[in-house]
Design an enzyme around this catalytic site. Structure first.
Site, PDB file in Angstrom:
ATOM      1  N   TRP A 114       0.837  -1.208   0.000  1.00  0.00           N
ATOM      2  CA  TRP A 114       0.000   0.000   0.000  1.00  0.00           C
ATOM      3  C   TRP A 114       0.867   1.252   0.000  1.00  0.00           C
ATOM      4  O   TRP A 114       0.526   2.245  -0.647  1.00  0.00           O
ATOM      5  CB  TRP A 114      -0.989  -0.012   1.171  1.00  0.00           C
ATOM      6  CG  TRP A 114      -1.958  -1.155   1.056  1.00  0.00           C
ATOM      7  CD1 TRP A 114      -2.044  -2.246   1.858  1.00  0.00           C
ATOM      8  CD2 TRP A 114      -2.969  -1.330   0.045  1.00  0.00           C
ATOM      9  NE1 TRP A 114      -3.039  -3.085   1.418  1.00  0.00           N
ATOM     10  CE2 TRP A 114      -3.622  -2.547   0.317  1.00  0.00           C
ATOM     11  CE3 TRP A 114      -3.379  -0.577  -1.064  1.00  0.00           C
ATOM     12  CZ2 TRP A 114      -4.664  -3.030  -0.475  1.00  0.00           C
ATOM     13  CZ3 TRP A 114      -4.418  -1.048  -1.854  1.00  0.00           C
ATOM     14  CH2 TRP A 114      -5.047  -2.267  -1.561  1.00  0.00           C
ATOM     15  N   ASP A 184      -1.498   6.720   6.467  1.00  0.00           N
ATOM     16  CA  ASP A 184      -2.546   5.808   6.019  1.00  0.00           C
ATOM     17  C   ASP A 184      -2.745   4.817   7.169  1.00  0.00           C
ATOM     18  O   ASP A 184      -1.906   3.940   7.397  1.00  0.00           O
ATOM     19  CB  ASP A 184      -2.095   5.080   4.749  1.00  0.00           C
ATOM     20  CG  ASP A 184      -3.067   3.978   4.344  1.00  0.00           C
ATOM     21  OD1 ASP A 184      -4.103   3.792   5.011  1.00  0.00           O
ATOM     22  OD2 ASP A 184      -2.773   3.291   3.341  1.00  0.00           O
ATOM     23  N   LYS A 208     -12.218  -1.851   7.848  1.00  0.00           N
ATOM     24  CA  LYS A 208     -11.553  -2.803   8.736  1.00  0.00           C
ATOM     25  C   LYS A 208     -11.960  -2.536  10.192  1.00  0.00           C
ATOM     26  O   LYS A 208     -12.552  -3.392  10.829  1.00  0.00           O
ATOM     27  CB  LYS A 208     -10.049  -2.746   8.562  1.00  0.00           C
ATOM     28  CG  LYS A 208      -9.635  -3.188   7.157  1.00  0.00           C
ATOM     29  CD  LYS A 208      -8.396  -2.510   6.708  1.00  0.00           C
ATOM     30  CE  LYS A 208      -8.097  -2.534   5.246  1.00  0.00           C
ATOM     31  NZ  LYS A 208      -8.356  -3.721   4.479  1.00  0.00           N
TER      32      LYS A 208
END
Ligand SMILES: Cc1ncc(COP(=O)(O)O)c(C=O)c1O
Length: 373
Positions: A114, A184, A208
């Site tokens: 990511w 992030d 999540k």
């Protein structure tokens, strides 16, 4: 045509342990409240799926979501809480578009897939310096502070606080001096107490730890808003969302409603201290099982960098991994297959995942290694 089994409504007792990496397990009381209110919100007479985002009802839901999130993380007054769309992936572009002029540079610490995607998008906007990377080591750890090559003139430093695929996590923020820290935090947001004022911007896809897919939370220090260029497309400018309290266009009403219920649940559970302790407990159960398996289970992440959210490990052979996964399904565990770039097993144990599920997996792992070791 639907079968008789499909026609039966799903019951709480039918639920299995969901180790999926995201969209992921949600708290049962949240699902039950949403189910109760789905046909008609109490006192409103229409479903949350049917109301206007300009209605007083939704305004109250949005305000309650923001207020609970502020309380949960003790967010200081100079930060804005925004609900955005486009997932964390759009933040990979919005962050540099708003904060990185073409002739300036931003520091990115690359700790997984990511982070690499975030770098790729930022490179389209301005200059990027990779201030640290553990790619040559298979992203098995987070770099030490001493390894970071930070530029004191950088526009910002970007980190990925938890690396969902590799199962590593920053356990302390890097020291970045006066340079704004951008994170992030998609896969570990609100999994433990957080000092928001160490960051300039925190963003996270909800799917999540916060709610369903479809909404992204951004916690943004107000002074950053002055940096956005004036010619940005309206929807990609943080100012648009800050000035309109996340209501410039139709927001994902249902996703925000669920985030509001999850925030309320987190407060009722005792807040981030209590949630953090429970996450530590679950992670310790699993890592102790890996470490105590005499080498049968092989953790991917190095001690010190291990994630409390995604526990990644391999078995002695791919054949045994396949067998482990198929038997796990029979034991009522779902979502344990590791990401293809790491292979093996990944047990995601986000906030809403119960301790009993971690205990059940440990029991299964111990039986499995005894039978196959
Ligand atoms: C750490 C991290 N960042 C970004 C993303 C991408 O999020 P989205 O699918 O919301 O764009 C994910 C998705 O799993 C993630 O785990």
């Amino acid at each position: 045509m639907a079968t008789a089994a499909q026609e039966k409504p799903g019951r709480a007792t039918d639920r299995i342990f969901n180790f999926g990496a995201g969209p992921a397990v949600l708290p049962l009381p949240v699902l039950e409240e949403a189910q109760r209110d789905l046909v008609s919100l109490p006192g409103v007479g229409v479903s949350i799926l049917e109301i206007s985002h300009r209605s007083k009802t939704f305004e109250e839901i949005l305000e309650a979501a923001i207020a609970d999130i502020r309380r949960l993380a003790s967010i200081p007054s100079q930060y804005r809480v925004l609900f955005l769309q486009g997932g964390a992936s759009l933040q990979f572009s919005m962050v540099p578009m708003n904060l990185l002029p073409a002739d300036r540079s931003a520091d990115y610490v690359v700790t997984g897939a990511w982070s690499k995607k975030a770098v790729k998008e930022a490179q389209k906007v301005g200059m990027v310096s990779v201030a640290g990377s553990t790619e040559t080591e298979g992203f098995t750890r987070i770099p030490d502070q001493s390894e970071l090559r930070l530029d004191p003139e950088a526009c910002y430093v970007h980190i990925t606080t938890n690396n969902t695929i590799f199962g590593t996590e920053w356990h302390r923020e890097p020291a970045v001096g006066r340079v704004p820290l951008v994170a992030d935090a998609s896969s570990d947001i609100f999994s433990r107490p957080i000092e928001v004022n160490r960051y300039a911007l925190i963003y996270a896809g909800a799917q999540k730890n916060l709610g369903p897919a479809g909404v992204t939370l951004a916690i943004l220090r107000e002074d950053l808003l002055e940096r956005s260029p004036k010619d940005l497309p309206t929807m990609l400018d943080y100012n648009t969302h800050a000035q309109n309290n996340s209501l410039y266009n139709t927001p994902p009403v249902f996703a925000i409603y669920l985030v509001r219920l999850v925030a309320k649940w987190m407060l009722a559970e005792g807040g981030l201290e209590a949630i953090g302790r429970r996450n530590e407990e679950k992670a310790k159960l699993l890592y102790d099982a890996l470490d105590g398996s005499g080498g049968f289970y092989r953790p991917h992440a190095k001690p010190g960098s291990r994630s409390n959210m995604n526990v990644t490990f391999r078995l002695p052979s791919e054949e045994l991994e396949k067998k482990f996964l198929s038997q796990a399904v029979q034991h009522g565990f779902s979502g344990l297959k590791g990401h293809r770039s790491v292979g093996g097993i990944r047990a995601s144990i986000y906030n809403a995942f119960p301790v009993a599920g971690a205990e059940a997996l440990v029991g299964f792992m111990s039986d499995f290694s005894a039978r196959n070791g």
